[in-house]
Design a protein around this motif. Sequence first.
Motif, PDB file in Angstrom:
ATOM      1  N   SER A 102       7.112  10.324  -3.276  1.00 57.55           N
ATOM      2  CA  SER A 102       8.090   9.300  -3.653  1.00 57.55           C
ATOM      3  C   SER A 102       9.238   9.937  -4.438  1.00 57.55           C
ATOM      4  CB  SER A 102       7.413   8.220  -4.510  1.00 57.55           C
ATOM      5  OG  SER A 102       7.062   8.760  -5.772  1.00 57.55           O
ATOM      6  N   PRO A 103      10.356   9.239  -4.537  1.00 60.57           N
ATOM      7  CA  PRO A 103      11.469   9.756  -5.347  1.00 60.57           C
ATOM      8  C   PRO A 103      11.070   9.982  -6.809  1.00 60.57           C
ATOM      9  CG  PRO A 103      12.230   7.961  -3.948  1.00 60.57           C
ATOM     10  CD  PRO A 103      10.734   8.015  -3.811  1.00 60.57           C
ATOM     11  N   GLU A 104      10.186   9.134  -7.345  1.00 61.12           N
ATOM     12  CA  GLU A 104       9.737   9.302  -8.728  1.00 61.12           C
ATOM     13  C   GLU A 104       8.987  10.613  -8.897  1.00 61.12           C
ATOM     14  OE1 GLU A 104       9.066   6.472  -6.968  1.00 61.12           O
ATOM     15  OE2 GLU A 104      10.500   5.132  -7.905  1.00 61.12           O
ATOM     16  N   GLU A 105       8.129  10.931  -7.931  1.00 59.98           N
ATOM     17  CA  GLU A 105       7.372  12.181  -8.008  1.00 59.98           C
ATOM     18  C   GLU A 105       8.298  13.386  -7.888  1.00 59.98           C
ATOM     19  OE1 GLU A 105       4.681  11.348  -4.812  1.00 59.98           O
ATOM     20  OE2 GLU A 105       3.080  10.746  -6.197  1.00 59.98           O
ATOM     21  N   ARG A 106       9.316  13.273  -7.045  1.00 58.75           N
ATOM     22  CA  ARG A 106      10.270  14.372  -6.907  1.00 58.75           C
ATOM     23  C   ARG A 106      11.085  14.560  -8.187  1.00 58.75           C
ATOM     24  NH1 ARG A 106      11.476  16.065  -1.413  1.00 58.75           N
ATOM     25  NH2 ARG A 106       9.922  15.104  -0.078  1.00 58.75           N
ATOM     26  N   ARG A 107      11.507  13.469  -8.805  1.00 56.77           N
ATOM     27  CA  ARG A 107      12.235  13.569 -10.070  1.00 56.77           C
ATOM     28  C   ARG A 107      11.361  14.195 -11.149  1.00 56.77           C
ATOM     29  NH1 ARG A 107      14.782   8.767  -8.304  1.00 56.77           N
ATOM     30  NH2 ARG A 107      13.150   7.436  -9.153  1.00 56.77           N
ATOM     31  N   VAL A 157      13.707  28.509 -12.855  1.00 52.46           N
ATOM     32  CA  VAL A 157      12.662  28.092 -11.927  1.00 52.46           C
ATOM     33  C   VAL A 157      13.355  27.218 -10.891  1.00 52.46           C
ATOM     34  CG1 VAL A 157      10.515  26.805 -11.619  1.00 52.46           C
ATOM     35  CG2 VAL A 157      10.849  28.188 -13.678  1.00 52.46           C
ATOM     36  N   PHE A 158      13.374  27.693  -9.653  1.00 52.63           N
ATOM     37  CA  PHE A 158      14.054  26.982  -8.577  1.00 52.63           C
ATOM     38  C   PHE A 158      13.110  25.957  -7.969  1.00 52.63           C
ATOM     39  CE2 PHE A 158      15.881  31.201  -8.902  1.00 52.63           C
ATOM     40  CZ  PHE A 158      17.227  30.921  -8.979  1.00 52.63           C
ATOM     41  N   ILE A 159      13.696  24.915  -7.377  1.00 53.90           N
ATOM     42  CA  ILE A 159      12.899  23.892  -6.714  1.00 53.90           C
ATOM     43  C   ILE A 159      13.605  23.483  -5.432  1.00 53.90           C
ATOM     44  CG2 ILE A 159      13.953  22.049  -8.074  1.00 53.90           C
ATOM     45  CD1 ILE A 159      11.153  20.639  -7.911  1.00 53.90           C
ATOM     46  N   GLU A 160      12.819  23.311  -4.374  1.00 53.94           N
ATOM     47  CA  GLU A 160      13.388  22.863  -3.102  1.00 53.94           C
ATOM     48  C   GLU A 160      12.353  22.020  -2.372  1.00 53.94           C
ATOM     49  OE1 GLU A 160      12.377  26.680  -0.236  1.00 53.94           O
ATOM     50  OE2 GLU A 160      14.338  26.560  -1.171  1.00 53.94           O
ATOM     51  N   ALA A 161      12.850  21.131  -1.538  1.00 52.08           N
ATOM     52  CA  ALA A 161      11.964  20.305  -0.717  1.00 52.08           C
ATOM     53  C   ALA A 161      11.567  21.104   0.512  1.00 52.08           C
ATOM     54  CB  ALA A 161      12.670  19.021  -0.307  1.00 52.08           C
ATOM     55  N   GLU A 162      10.268  21.240   0.738  1.00 51.83           N
ATOM     56  CA  GLU A 162       9.787  21.930   1.939  1.00 51.83           C
ATOM     57  C   GLU A 162       9.814  20.991   3.138  1.00 51.83           C
ATOM     58  OE1 GLU A 162       5.965  23.664   1.038  1.00 51.83           O
ATOM     59  OE2 GLU A 162       6.994  25.585   0.874  1.00 51.83           O
ATOM     60  N   ASP A 163       9.434  19.755   2.908  1.00 51.28           N
ATOM     61  CA  ASP A 163       9.461  18.726   3.938  1.00 51.28           C
ATOM     62  C   ASP A 163       9.471  17.382   3.223  1.00 51.28           C
ATOM     63  OD1 ASP A 163       6.797  18.230   3.143  1.00 51.28           O
ATOM     64  OD2 ASP A 163       5.994  19.455   4.754  1.00 51.28           O
ATOM     65  N   GLN A 164       9.150  16.317   3.934  1.00 48.43           N
ATOM     66  CA  GLN A 164       9.187  14.978   3.335  1.00 48.43           C
ATOM     67  C   GLN A 164       8.089  14.768   2.305  1.00 48.43           C
ATOM     68  OE1 GLN A 164       8.936  12.306   6.638  1.00 48.43           O
ATOM     69  NE2 GLN A 164      11.046  12.641   7.262  1.00 48.43           N
ATOM     70  N   CYS A 165       7.076  15.617   2.299  1.00 49.22           N
ATOM     71  CA  CYS A 165       5.903  15.381   1.454  1.00 49.22           C
ATOM     72  C   CYS A 165       5.627  16.470   0.431  1.00 49.22           C
ATOM     73  CB  CYS A 165       4.662  15.219   2.329  1.00 49.22           C
ATOM     74  SG  CYS A 165       4.781  13.857   3.470  1.00 49.22           S
ATOM     75  N   GLU A 222       0.836  -1.195   0.000  1.00 47.58           N
ATOM     76  CA  GLU A 222       0.000   0.000   0.000  1.00 47.58           C
ATOM     77  C   GLU A 222       0.870   1.244   0.000  1.00 47.58           C
ATOM     78  OE1 GLU A 222      -3.544   0.554   1.171  1.00 47.58           O
ATOM     79  OE2 GLU A 222      -4.168  -1.503   0.854  1.00 47.58           O
ATOM     80  N   GLY A 223       0.464   2.225  -0.762  1.00 49.83           N
ATOM     81  CA  GLY A 223       1.187   3.487  -0.796  1.00 49.83           C
ATOM     82  C   GLY A 223       2.390   3.481  -1.711  1.00 49.83           C
ATOM     83  N   GLY A 224       2.721   2.344  -2.287  1.00 45.61           N
ATOM     84  CA  GLY A 224       3.852   2.282  -3.195  1.00 45.61           C
ATOM     85  C   GLY A 224       3.486   2.870  -4.543  1.00 45.61           C
ATOM     86  N   PRO A 225       4.464   3.407  -5.252  1.00 44.31           N
ATOM     87  CA  PRO A 225       4.175   3.993  -6.554  1.00 44.31           C
ATOM     88  C   PRO A 225       3.823   2.927  -7.577  1.00 44.31           C
ATOM     89  CG  PRO A 225       6.523   3.942  -6.173  1.00 44.31           C
ATOM     90  CD  PRO A 225       5.866   3.459  -4.911  1.00 44.31           C
ATOM     91  N   THR A 226       2.895   3.250  -8.413  1.00 48.61           N
ATOM     92  CA  THR A 226       2.567   2.343  -9.505  1.00 48.61           C
ATOM     93  C   THR A 226       3.385   2.787 -10.711  1.00 48.61           C
ATOM     94  OG1 THR A 226       0.718   3.744 -10.152  1.00 48.61           O
ATOM     95  CG2 THR A 226       0.233   1.900  -8.684  1.00 48.61           C
TER      96      THR A 226
END
Length: 101
Positions: free
Chosen positions: A52-57, A74-82, A14-18
Amino acid sequence: MIRDLYNVHVRPEEGGPTPLTEEEEQRARAVLFGDLGKVIAERGWVRFPAYSPEERRRLVDVAHRLSVHWGQQVFIEAEDQCAMRLYLSGHGSQAVASPLP
C-alpha cells in the motif's frame, strides 16, 4: 420467507490497510529501522514487501532515518508493485543486473 438480520455490520474491504495509531506507527517504524538496518549492514541491500502507499511511505521514512543514522545515503526503489528495495551505494539495481553480452 424473508428474515431480518440483527447486529450485522459491514466488514471493511479485504486487503485494505488498517489505520495505525501514532504509537503503533512509531513502533512499526522502529522495528523496521532495526531489522532492515541490520540486514542492510550485513549484505548492503534488502527487499521488503510494500503493498500500500502507507507501507511505501513508511519504508521511505526508514531509508531516510538510516541515512541520517549512518551518515551515508540509503537508496530506495520500487522493484515491482509489491516490493521495495533499500540499498547502499554499490548494491543497487545496476550492481545486481548482469552485464549485457
